[in-house]
Design a protein around this motif. Sequence first.
Motif, PDB file in Angstrom:
ATOM      1  N   LEU A  64       7.482 -11.465   0.726  1.00 14.50           N
ATOM      2  CA  LEU A  64       7.298 -11.449  -1.167  1.00 14.50           C
ATOM      3  C   LEU A  64       5.413 -10.507  -0.614  1.00 14.50           C
ATOM      4  O   LEU A  64       4.626  -9.627  -0.391  1.00 14.50           O
ATOM      5  N   ALA A  65       4.531 -11.289   0.119  1.00 15.48           N
ATOM      6  CA  ALA A  65       3.560 -11.567   0.193  1.00 15.48           C
ATOM      7  C   ALA A  65       2.457 -10.179   1.219  1.00 15.48           C
ATOM      8  O   ALA A  65       1.937  -9.751   0.587  1.00 15.48           O
ATOM      9  N   ALA A  66       3.358 -10.165   2.045  1.00 17.42           N
ATOM     10  CA  ALA A  66       3.413  -8.917   3.110  1.00 17.42           C
ATOM     11  C   ALA A  66       3.348  -7.664   2.999  1.00 17.42           C
ATOM     12  O   ALA A  66       2.950  -6.593   2.509  1.00 17.42           O
ATOM     13  N   LEU A  67       4.750  -7.530   1.825  1.00 15.68           N
ATOM     14  CA  LEU A  67       5.632  -6.220   1.394  1.00 15.68           C
ATOM     15  C   LEU A  67       4.729  -5.628   0.364  1.00 15.68           C
ATOM     16  O   LEU A  67       3.601  -4.934   0.287  1.00 15.68           O
ATOM     17  N   LEU A  68       3.403  -7.032  -0.770  1.00 17.90           N
ATOM     18  CA  LEU A  68       2.789  -6.188  -1.607  1.00 17.90           C
ATOM     19  C   LEU A  68       1.877  -6.751  -0.959  1.00 17.90           C
ATOM     20  O   LEU A  68       0.847  -5.126  -1.146  1.00 17.90           O
ATOM     21  N   ALA A  69       1.561  -6.422   0.414  1.00 21.79           N
ATOM     22  CA  ALA A  69      -0.056  -6.408   1.185  1.00 21.79           C
ATOM     23  C   ALA A  69      -0.134  -4.675   1.424  1.00 21.79           C
ATOM     24  O   ALA A  69      -1.225  -4.237   1.502  1.00 21.79           O
TER      25      ALA A  69
ATOM     26  N   GLN B 253       3.969  11.546   2.788  1.00 16.94           N
ATOM     27  CA  GLN B 253       5.260  10.688   3.767  1.00 16.94           C
ATOM     28  C   GLN B 253       4.850  10.769   5.343  1.00 16.94           C
ATOM     29  O   GLN B 253       4.998   9.805   5.543  1.00 16.94           O
ATOM     30  N   ILE B 254       4.096  11.755   5.515  1.00 14.89           N
ATOM     31  CA  ILE B 254       3.325  11.792   6.432  1.00 14.89           C
ATOM     32  C   ILE B 254       2.103  10.991   6.867  1.00 14.89           C
ATOM     33  O   ILE B 254       1.613  11.563   7.946  1.00 14.89           O
ATOM     34  N   HIS B 255       1.175  10.996   5.684  1.00 13.67           N
ATOM     35  CA  HIS B 255       0.361  10.228   5.999  1.00 13.67           C
ATOM     36  C   HIS B 255      -0.093   8.799   6.958  1.00 13.67           C
ATOM     37  O   HIS B 255       0.812   8.218   7.057  1.00 13.67           O
ATOM     38  N   PRO B 256      -0.975   9.152   7.818  1.00 12.84           N
ATOM     39  CA  PRO B 256      -0.683   7.762   8.730  1.00 12.84           C
ATOM     40  C   PRO B 256      -0.918   6.384   8.004  1.00 12.84           C
ATOM     41  O   PRO B 256      -0.727   5.507   8.385  1.00 12.84           O
ATOM     42  N   ILE B 257      -1.279   6.088   7.144  1.00  6.79           N
ATOM     43  CA  ILE B 257      -1.444   5.101   6.296  1.00  6.79           C
ATOM     44  C   ILE B 257      -0.129   4.425   5.908  1.00  6.79           C
ATOM     45  O   ILE B 257       0.712   3.481   5.944  1.00  6.79           O
ATOM     46  N   HIS B 258       0.511   5.739   5.521  1.00  2.00           N
ATOM     47  CA  HIS B 258       2.089   5.449   5.135  1.00  2.00           C
ATOM     48  C   HIS B 258       3.198   5.388   6.638  1.00  2.00           C
ATOM     49  O   HIS B 258       3.786   3.762   6.190  1.00  2.00           O
ATOM     50  N   LYS B 259       3.040   5.975   7.016  1.00  2.00           N
ATOM     51  CA  LYS B 259       3.598   5.532   8.135  1.00  2.00           C
ATOM     52  C   LYS B 259       3.152   4.494   9.268  1.00  2.00           C
ATOM     53  O   LYS B 259       3.961   3.490   9.308  1.00  2.00           O
ATOM     54  N   GLN B 260       1.766   3.740   9.006  1.00  2.00           N
ATOM     55  CA  GLN B 260       1.492   2.775   9.324  1.00  2.00           C
ATOM     56  C   GLN B 260       2.431   1.027   8.067  1.00  2.00           C
ATOM     57  O   GLN B 260       2.833   0.597   8.898  1.00  2.00           O
ATOM     58  N   PHE B 261       2.233   1.938   6.965  1.00  2.00           N
ATOM     59  CA  PHE B 261       2.657   0.468   6.039  1.00  2.00           C
ATOM     60  C   PHE B 261       4.559   0.286   6.189  1.00  2.00           C
ATOM     61  O   PHE B 261       4.962  -0.669   6.982  1.00  2.00           O
ATOM     62  N   VAL B 262       4.792   1.620   6.805  1.00  2.00           N
ATOM     63  CA  VAL B 262       6.244   1.616   7.390  1.00  2.00           C
ATOM     64  C   VAL B 262       6.479   0.454   8.356  1.00  2.00           C
ATOM     65  O   VAL B 262       7.269  -0.544   8.638  1.00  2.00           O
ATOM     66  N   ALA B 263       5.787   1.554   9.384  1.00  2.00           N
ATOM     67  CA  ALA B 263       5.989   0.143  10.790  1.00  2.00           C
ATOM     68  C   ALA B 263       5.454  -1.446  10.988  1.00  2.00           C
ATOM     69  O   ALA B 263       6.228  -2.304  11.179  1.00  2.00           O
TER      70      ALA B 263
ATOM     71  N   TRP C 290      11.870  -6.067   4.818  1.00  2.00           N
ATOM     72  CA  TRP C 290      13.101  -5.691   3.933  1.00  2.00           C
ATOM     73  C   TRP C 290      15.089  -4.582   4.421  1.00  2.00           C
ATOM     74  O   TRP C 290      14.975  -3.955   5.096  1.00  2.00           O
ATOM     75  N   GLU C 291      15.721  -5.129   3.193  1.00  2.00           N
ATOM     76  CA  GLU C 291      17.428  -4.952   3.963  1.00  2.00           C
ATOM     77  C   GLU C 291      17.539  -3.124   3.076  1.00  2.00           C
ATOM     78  O   GLU C 291      18.605  -2.838   3.470  1.00  2.00           O
ATOM     79  N   ARG C 292      17.296  -2.937   1.990  1.00  2.00           N
ATOM     80  CA  ARG C 292      17.479  -1.775   0.424  1.00  2.00           C
ATOM     81  C   ARG C 292      15.711  -1.317   0.017  1.00  2.00           C
ATOM     82  O   ARG C 292      15.420  -2.075  -0.303  1.00  2.00           O
ATOM     83  N   VAL C 293      16.183  -0.052  -0.029  1.00  2.00           N
ATOM     84  CA  VAL C 293      15.025   0.311  -0.610  1.00  2.00           C
ATOM     85  C   VAL C 293      15.664   1.595  -0.904  1.00  2.00           C
ATOM     86  O   VAL C 293      17.005   2.570  -0.425  1.00  2.00           O
ATOM     87  N   VAL C 294      15.299   2.181  -2.373  1.00  2.00           N
ATOM     88  CA  VAL C 294      16.059   3.350  -3.060  1.00  2.00           C
ATOM     89  C   VAL C 294      14.432   3.822  -3.566  1.00  2.00           C
ATOM     90  O   VAL C 294      13.655   3.303  -4.471  1.00  2.00           O
ATOM     91  N   VAL C 295      14.917   5.051  -3.722  1.00  2.00           N
ATOM     92  CA  VAL C 295      13.854   5.397  -3.925  1.00  2.00           C
ATOM     93  C   VAL C 295      14.340   6.919  -5.539  1.00  2.00           C
ATOM     94  O   VAL C 295      15.432   7.569  -5.020  1.00  2.00           O
TER      95      VAL C 295
END
Length: 142
Positions: A58-63, A113-123, A129-134
Amino acid sequence: MTDRSRRDILLAATTLAVGATATGARAAASTPAGKAAFPPVVHHVFFWLKNPESSEDLAALLAGLRTLAGIDTVRGIHIGVPADTEQRGVVDGSYSASELLFFDDVAGQDAYQIHPIHKQFVADCEHLWERVVVYDVKAVAP
């Protein structure tokens, strides 16, 4: 409760959160003529961790979520976990964390969505996570 009714409830909660933001302290400040009191596009994401009992995960996700504030098209960000509110049939507290992001327009959300910070977050965090809902919500005129 069906997945459809959960989605409807979460969408309603997102809409209420937008309204609360619009009527909060920021709305009390003067708004330039022709400008909305709140950003017209909201991106609300709910995350379910693979290991929901892991405080480290959880701490890693929040960070990771906090890094998203560095994206220039993000106008506001709220990161949180389920509140300890009364558990009623309409409350879904099964998720681990959520992010609520505000954008000026769909183009700003698309750029996010295509910003490098967002892509790095996903990577960096998708293994957590096992599930994401948007829920992407566009404001309507009052």
